[in-house]
Design an enzyme around this catalytic site. Structure first.
Site, short mmCIF file in Angstrom:
data_model
loop_
_atom_site.label_atom_id
_atom_site.label_comp_id
_atom_site.label_asym_id
_atom_site.label_seq_id
_atom_site.Cartn_x
_atom_site.Cartn_y
_atom_site.Cartn_z
CB VAL A 98 10.28 -13.72 -4.04
CG1 VAL A 98 9.28 -14.61 -4.77
CG2 VAL A 98 11.12 -14.54 -3.07
CB CYS A 99 7.76 -11.87 -7.47
SG CYS A 99 6.44 -11.43 -8.62
CB THR A 100 7.85 -7.12 -8.58
OG1 THR A 100 7.00 -7.23 -7.44
CG2 THR A 100 7.10 -7.58 -9.82
#
Length: 208
Positions: A98-100
């Site tokens: 998720v995300c970075t």
């Protein structure tokens, strides 16, 4: 089904908690919080999570979930999560981020030459780590699923539920969560937010 949620200092809580609420409530799932040590882990905004196993203790799981962080570069430098991923990914059925968190997958060699997404402010950095960056909210490439920034983790987890247990289970889960987002502003992406807000956000999110 064993699902391992990776914990590390400075991670973003919603990156983990969103997918956790979607996945851990499935009756077939046993959730594990995995970290470098058994000590509590403090998220970026102060929420404290307690590991249930260490990276050395849990080296295999059916699903791996790696949250992101505004301090993702520190997690890359630390190397604990990426070392665990190199061991756990080859035997996992699904590896997700998720995300970075996608930068950690990339540093572990999992995204080399593969399509993947991440937070909009880190697309160039993810590309530099060898991924073929997409702007989609969720990208599925074989056994690897990546999600864009923070709230996209819920979309990723619902996608995974559909792939594992079918569309009806995913629809039921979405309904029970009442996941029907209607944000009060059209500012959720750099394409829709006002230019001055995007510029300010880029400055705030730039690695220092």
């Amino acid at each position: 089904m064993d699902i391992a949620f990776a914990l590390y200092p400075g991670m973003t809580a919603l990156d983990l908690v969103g997918p956790y609420d979607v996945l851990a409530n499935q009756p077939e799932v046993t959730a594990h919080f995995v970290a470098a040590s058994p000590d509590p882990v403090r998220c970026d905004a102060g929420l404290v999570l307690v590991p249930t196993a260490t990276f050395d203790e849990l080296t295999t799981a059916d699903v791996l979930v790696v949250p992101g962080s505004g301090r993702w570069a520190e997690a890359l430098e630390d190397g604990a999560v990426t070392a665990w991923l190199r061991r756990a990914h080859p035997t996992a059925t699904w590896t997700t981020s998720v995300c970075t968190g996608s930068t950690l997958l990339a540093r572990a060699g999992i995204l080399t030459g593969r399509p993947a997404t991440t937070h909009w402010a880190v697309r160039d950095e993810l590309a530099a780590l060898g991924a073929l960056v997409r702007t989609d909210r969720v990208v599925v490439d074989g056994s690897v699923i990546t999600a864009a920034g923070v709230s996209a983790g819920i979309d990723m987890a619902l996608t995974l539920v559909g792939l594992v247990w079918g569309d009806r289970r995913a629809e039921f889960t979405q309904l029970v969560l009442e996941y029907d987002p209607r944000p009060p502003y059209r500012a959720g992406s750099p394409e829709t937010a006002p230019a001055e807000v995007v510029a300010f956000a880029r400055d705030v999110l730039r690695p220092r």
